[in-house]
Motif scaffolding. Structure first.
Motif, PDB file in Angstrom:
ATOM      1  N   TYR A   1      -2.934  16.055   6.725  1.00  0.00           N
ATOM      2  CA  TYR A   1      -3.604  15.089   5.859  1.00  0.00           C
ATOM      3  C   TYR A   1      -2.959  13.724   6.066  1.00  0.00           C
ATOM      4  CZ  TYR A   1      -4.879  12.543   1.598  1.00  0.00           C
ATOM      5  OH  TYR A   1      -5.319  11.592   0.703  1.00  0.00           O
ATOM      6  N   ALA A   2      -3.798  12.679   6.089  1.00  0.00           N
ATOM      7  CA  ALA A   2      -3.320  11.304   6.207  1.00  0.00           C
ATOM      8  C   ALA A   2      -4.076  10.450   5.211  1.00  0.00           C
ATOM      9  CB  ALA A   2      -3.515  10.776   7.632  1.00  0.00           C
ATOM     10  N   GLY A   3      -3.352   9.777   4.339  1.00  0.00           N
ATOM     11  CA  GLY A   3      -3.986   8.978   3.301  1.00  0.00           C
ATOM     12  C   GLY A   3      -3.352   7.612   3.161  1.00  0.00           C
ATOM     13  N   ILE A   4      -4.165   6.651   2.699  1.00  0.00           N
ATOM     14  CA  ILE A   4      -3.722   5.293   2.382  1.00  0.00           C
ATOM     15  C   ILE A   4      -4.300   4.942   1.008  1.00  0.00           C
ATOM     16  CG2 ILE A   4      -3.962   2.852   2.953  1.00  0.00           C
ATOM     17  CD1 ILE A   4      -2.004   4.105   4.705  1.00  0.00           C
ATOM     18  N   GLU A   5      -3.439   4.464   0.117  1.00  0.00           N
ATOM     19  CA  GLU A   5      -3.874   4.068  -1.225  1.00  0.00           C
ATOM     20  C   GLU A   5      -3.515   2.607  -1.451  1.00  0.00           C
ATOM     21  OE1 GLU A   5      -2.135   6.643  -4.076  1.00  0.00           O
ATOM     22  OE2 GLU A   5      -2.903   8.490  -3.172  1.00  0.00           O
ATOM     23  N   ARG A   6      -4.379   1.937  -2.211  1.00  0.00           N
ATOM     24  CA  ARG A   6      -4.126   0.548  -2.589  1.00  0.00           C
ATOM     25  C   ARG A   6      -4.452   0.388  -4.074  1.00  0.00           C
ATOM     26  NH1 ARG A   6      -6.637  -3.929   1.155  1.00  0.00           N
ATOM     27  NH2 ARG A   6      -5.001  -3.007   2.468  1.00  0.00           N
ATOM     28  N   ALA A   7      -3.445  -0.025  -4.825  1.00  0.00           N
ATOM     29  CA  ALA A   7      -3.582  -0.215  -6.269  1.00  0.00           C
ATOM     30  C   ALA A   7      -4.017   1.077  -6.956  1.00  0.00           C
ATOM     31  CB  ALA A   7      -4.563  -1.345  -6.574  1.00  0.00           C
TER      32      ALA A   7
ATOM     33  N   ASP B   1       0.842  -1.195   0.000  1.00  0.00           N
ATOM     34  CA  ASP B   1       0.000   0.000   0.000  1.00  0.00           C
ATOM     35  C   ASP B   1       0.881   1.251   0.000  1.00  0.00           C
ATOM     36  OD1 ASP B   1      -2.103  -1.712   0.098  1.00  0.00           O
ATOM     37  OD2 ASP B   1      -2.611  -1.350   2.202  1.00  0.00           O
ATOM     38  N   THR B   2       0.289   2.357  -0.382  1.00  0.00           N
ATOM     39  CA  THR B   2       1.009   3.633  -0.427  1.00  0.00           C
ATOM     40  C   THR B   2       0.502   4.535   0.690  1.00  0.00           C
ATOM     41  OG1 THR B   2       1.297   3.487  -2.815  1.00  0.00           O
ATOM     42  CG2 THR B   2       1.574   5.643  -1.815  1.00  0.00           C
ATOM     43  N   PHE B   3       1.418   4.996   1.533  1.00  0.00           N
ATOM     44  CA  PHE B   3       1.048   5.937   2.581  1.00  0.00           C
ATOM     45  C   PHE B   3       1.342   7.357   2.091  1.00  0.00           C
ATOM     46  CE2 PHE B   3       5.466   4.887   3.398  1.00  0.00           C
ATOM     47  CZ  PHE B   3       6.047   6.112   3.627  1.00  0.00           C
ATOM     48  N   ASP B   4       0.522   8.294   2.530  1.00  0.00           N
ATOM     49  CA  ASP B   4       0.633   9.688   2.104  1.00  0.00           C
ATOM     50  C   ASP B   4       0.298  10.557   3.313  1.00  0.00           C
ATOM     51  OD1 ASP B   4       0.809  12.040   0.789  1.00  0.00           O
ATOM     52  OD2 ASP B   4      -0.815  11.675  -0.639  1.00  0.00           O
ATOM     53  N   LEU B   5       1.230  11.418   3.698  1.00  0.00           N
ATOM     54  CA  LEU B   5       0.983  12.301   4.830  1.00  0.00           C
ATOM     55  C   LEU B   5       1.495  13.703   4.501  1.00  0.00           C
ATOM     56  CD1 LEU B   5       3.790  12.874   6.754  1.00  0.00           C
ATOM     57  CD2 LEU B   5       3.530  10.432   7.031  1.00  0.00           C
ATOM     58  N   VAL B   6       0.768  14.688   4.993  1.00  0.00           N
ATOM     59  CA  VAL B   6       1.136  16.092   4.835  1.00  0.00           C
ATOM     60  C   VAL B   6       1.119  16.711   6.222  1.00  0.00           C
ATOM     61  CG1 VAL B   6       0.617  18.290   3.740  1.00  0.00           C
ATOM     62  CG2 VAL B   6       0.122  16.162   2.536  1.00  0.00           C
ATOM     63  N   VAL B   7       2.218  17.366   6.598  1.00  0.00           N
ATOM     64  CA  VAL B   7       2.345  17.924   7.927  1.00  0.00           C
ATOM     65  C   VAL B   7       2.725  19.394   7.815  1.00  0.00           C
ATOM     66  CG1 VAL B   7       4.770  17.253   8.124  1.00  0.00           C
ATOM     67  CG2 VAL B   7       3.432  17.602  10.187  1.00  0.00           C
ATOM     68  N   ASP B   8       2.212  20.194   8.740  1.00  0.00           N
ATOM     69  CA  ASP B   8       2.582  21.605   8.791  1.00  0.00           C
ATOM     70  C   ASP B   8       4.077  21.716   9.082  1.00  0.00           C
ATOM     71  OD1 ASP B   8       2.456  24.328   8.821  1.00  0.00           O
ATOM     72  OD2 ASP B   8       1.639  24.480  10.840  1.00  0.00           O
ATOM     73  N   TYR B   9       4.785  22.490   8.282  1.00  0.00           N
ATOM     74  CA  TYR B   9       6.250  22.492   8.349  1.00  0.00           C
ATOM     75  C   TYR B   9       6.762  23.900   8.095  1.00  0.00           C
ATOM     76  CZ  TYR B   9      10.924  20.421   7.735  1.00  0.00           C
ATOM     77  OH  TYR B   9      12.244  20.071   7.871  1.00  0.00           O
ATOM     78  N   LYS B  10       7.674  24.334   8.939  1.00  0.00           N
ATOM     79  CA  LYS B  10       8.290  25.650   8.788  1.00  0.00           C
ATOM     80  C   LYS B  10       9.803  25.469   8.743  1.00  0.00           C
ATOM     81  CE  LYS B  10       4.682  28.152  11.330  1.00  0.00           C
ATOM     82  NZ  LYS B  10       4.397  29.027  12.498  1.00  0.00           N
ATOM     83  N   ARG B  11      10.442  26.208   7.850  1.00  0.00           N
ATOM     84  CA  ARG B  11      11.906  26.186   7.756  1.00  0.00           C
ATOM     85  C   ARG B  11      12.390  27.609   7.559  1.00  0.00           C
ATOM     86  NH1 ARG B  11      13.008  24.704   1.722  1.00  0.00           N
ATOM     87  NH2 ARG B  11      10.998  25.188   0.787  1.00  0.00           N
ATOM     88  N   SER B  12      13.430  27.942   8.292  1.00  0.00           N
ATOM     89  CA  SER B  12      13.939  29.302   8.257  1.00  0.00           C
ATOM     90  C   SER B  12      15.193  29.379   7.404  1.00  0.00           C
ATOM     91  CB  SER B  12      14.248  29.782   9.678  1.00  0.00           C
ATOM     92  OG  SER B  12      15.307  29.016  10.231  1.00  0.00           O
ATOM     93  N   ALA B  13      15.536  30.614   7.026  1.00  0.00           N
ATOM     94  CA  ALA B  13      16.730  30.825   6.219  1.00  0.00           C
ATOM     95  C   ALA B  13      17.995  30.526   7.002  1.00  0.00           C
ATOM     96  CB  ALA B  13      16.761  32.266   5.706  1.00  0.00           C
TER      97      ALA B  13
END
Length: 531
Positions: free
Chosen positions: A321-327, A298-310
């Motif tokens: 977001y949290a997702g699971i895909e199959r085929a 299966d394919t896992f898919d996650l999106v998380v709030d992320y901050k990066r500074s200079a």
């Protein structure tokens, strides 16, 4: 025989006759004193030589060390054992010890020579660092009234939980007036609650005029927020604050990958932060069974709030977001939505279903009605429907409801009661694990627990009950109409947010924001100018 003067013989041998008898034969047999005191030496030496020769021959031919592997237990073997023990004791008796022997110095060393040697050595600070030559004081040496202070003192202070900025500065050695002024300047720029505990403040103190007074504050700097650094310096005798904004990119971090033997390890191998994986597993576990609903491939898919500074720092926020895909087809699409931060299934947002809603994926093994109880052994009313399913199979709420009971309930085992409004309620029994608490609001299709065999049960199954106005009715006789109460604008915003997160390129937020330096051309070679 000895003859004393004026007397006769003191000793006489038995062979001598009495005086007046024996004649010449008796006188011829008499021995002189010299003959008695000096016996013949030649026969005695020969006898001793013969004995020495015999002794040496015996020693040479004697078997002192027989082989102890032969004739074990014999007299000859014990004689060899005694020889070995004797030699061992003799060796141990003369064994040298390992005590250190003090060797005399190669040359006599007096006090002057010792100081000369010490001046060329590196002495540890624990000995006072007293190596080197010492000179006696002369009339030109004047003792100092006080040691001079350092012009500047640099230190770092840490803001702890429940502490104020002013108290933290005073503990570091800043004067009360300067500490209060700094607290006012900081409060005018950022809110006091925005400065996180554990923030470190770099402080530089100047020279003080009076030895008893506190050192004046020259400058300090710290990171007030992830996107802001504050610097306070003394300018013309007054403290001035200078905000230094830090460029921050807020592109969400998206991680996609293929599930292997372990979902956690697969996500870690794909580069997902630990905090994001923990939130992802918790969100998915509320809607799917991690033991049975997710398979390798299966394919896992996650999106998380992320901050990066200079400046190179990164900050991981909440899971979006949290997702699971199959085929290639989505098996779960969970989006964080609303002020409470709950996750909603994208396929059920705004959808409407009518019919017999099943709380679990399984087969019906016992219908509503009278039956013989498999444990109690007598016939009684079975006021529900049993669904057989493997242990750990998710149990879903058949509609939007409020959890009125959650916990252990006698023969029902782990039990959950939902109130759907309009006089309808549902009950779920024999759970292996409960996923909701009393007082919570749940949506249709939300996981409220997992199939088990607690209470009076012969195997893993779900006992599902339906209440209408407090009375138990056949759950298969009521058709539910379930719809998510979302207006058109909120539904459009929900879908737009979902499309925006799924359009983020995986790994795009991991690119460094540090400006790339242009390649510096090397010096031109003299031989190249000839061309």
């Amino acid at each position: 025989m000895v003859q004393l003067p004026g007397a006769g013989f003191l000793f006489k041998p038995r062979e001598l006759p009495e005086p007046g008898s024996g004649g010449a034969v008796a006188l011829a047999a008499a021995l002189t004193h010299a003959q008695i005191a000096s016996p013949p030496a030649a026969p005695l030496i020969e006898q001793l030589e013969r004995r020495r020769t015999a002794l040496l021959s015996t020693i040479a031919t004697y078997d002192w060390a027989p082989d102890l592997a032969e004739d074990i237990g014999s007299q000859r073997w014990f004689r060899g054992l005694g020889t070995m023990l004797g030699l061992t004791l003799a060796a141990l008796a003369f064994w040298p010890d390992f005590s250190a022997q003090a060797a005399p110095p190669a040359m006599p060393v007096d006090a002057a020579a010792r100081d000369e040697f010490r001046s060329q050595m590196i002495q540890p600070l624990a000995l006072g660092g007293d190596s080197g030559h010492r000179m006696g004081p002369t009339a030109a040496v004047v003792p100092l009234a006080a040691a001079p202070e350092r012009a500047l003192v640099q230190l770092t202070a840490t803001l702890v939980q429940g502490d104020s900025f002013a108290r933290m500065l005073q503990r570091a050695g800043v004067g009360a007036a300067d500490a209060e002024r700094v607290a006012q300047l900081v409060g005018q720029t950022v809110q006091p609650g925005q400065i996180a505990p554990g923030t470190q403040v770099d402080i530089t103190l100047g020279r003080r005029g009076d030895g008893a007074a506190a050192r004046p504050l020259e400058r300090l700097s710290f990171r007030a927020r992830f996107d802001l650094e504050l610097a306070i310096a003394r300018n013309g005798g007054a403290l001035v604050v200078t905000p230094r904004p830090i460029h921050v990119d807020t592109t969400p971090l998206r991680i996609r990958g293929t599930v292997g033997g372990s979902l956690y390890r697969s996500a870690r191998a794909a580069g997902a932060p630990i905090e994001a994986i923990q939130q992802y597993l918790h969100a998915v576990d509320q809607h799917l069974s991690l033991d049975t609903a997710i398979e390798p491939g299966d394919t896992f898919d996650l999106v998380v709030d992320y901050k990066r500074s200079a400046s190179g720092e990164a900050q991981v926020g909440e899971l979006l977001y949290a997702g699971i895909e199959r085929a290639g087809r989505p098996k779960a699409q969970l989006l964080r939505w609303g002020s409470e931060g709950q996750f909603f299934e994208a396929s059920g947002m705004g959808a409407q279903r009518t019919g017999l809603l099943m709380p679990v994926v399984g087969r019906v093994t016992s219908n509503f009605g009278a039956r013989r109880h498999p444990i109690l052994g007598y016939t009684r009313m079975h006021a529900g429907v049993d669904f057989a399913a493997p242990t750990g199979t998710p149990i879903y709420a058949v509609g939007d409801a409020v959890v009125s009971y959650s916990g252990w309930r006698g023969g029902n085992g782990n039990y959950v009661r939902l109130e759907h409004g309009g006089g309808f309620g549902t009950g779920y029994s024999h759970m292996s694990r409960i996923a909701v608490a009393s007082g919570m609001r749940v949506r249709a299709g939300q996981v409220i627990g997992y199939v088990g065999s607690t209470g009076l049960s012969t195997g893993p199954h779900l006992h599902y009950e339906l209440y209408r106005n407090g009375q138990k009715v056949n759950p298969l006789s009521v058709r539910f109409t379930v719809s998510t109460q979302v207006d058109a604008k909120e539904l459009a915003a929900f879908k737009a947010r979902l499309a925006s997160l799924k359009s983020v390129q995986p790994g795009a937020a991991l690119v460094s924001l540090a400006p790339r330096q242009a390649a510096v051309a090397g010096p031109e070679r003299e031989i190249a100018r000839l061309d």
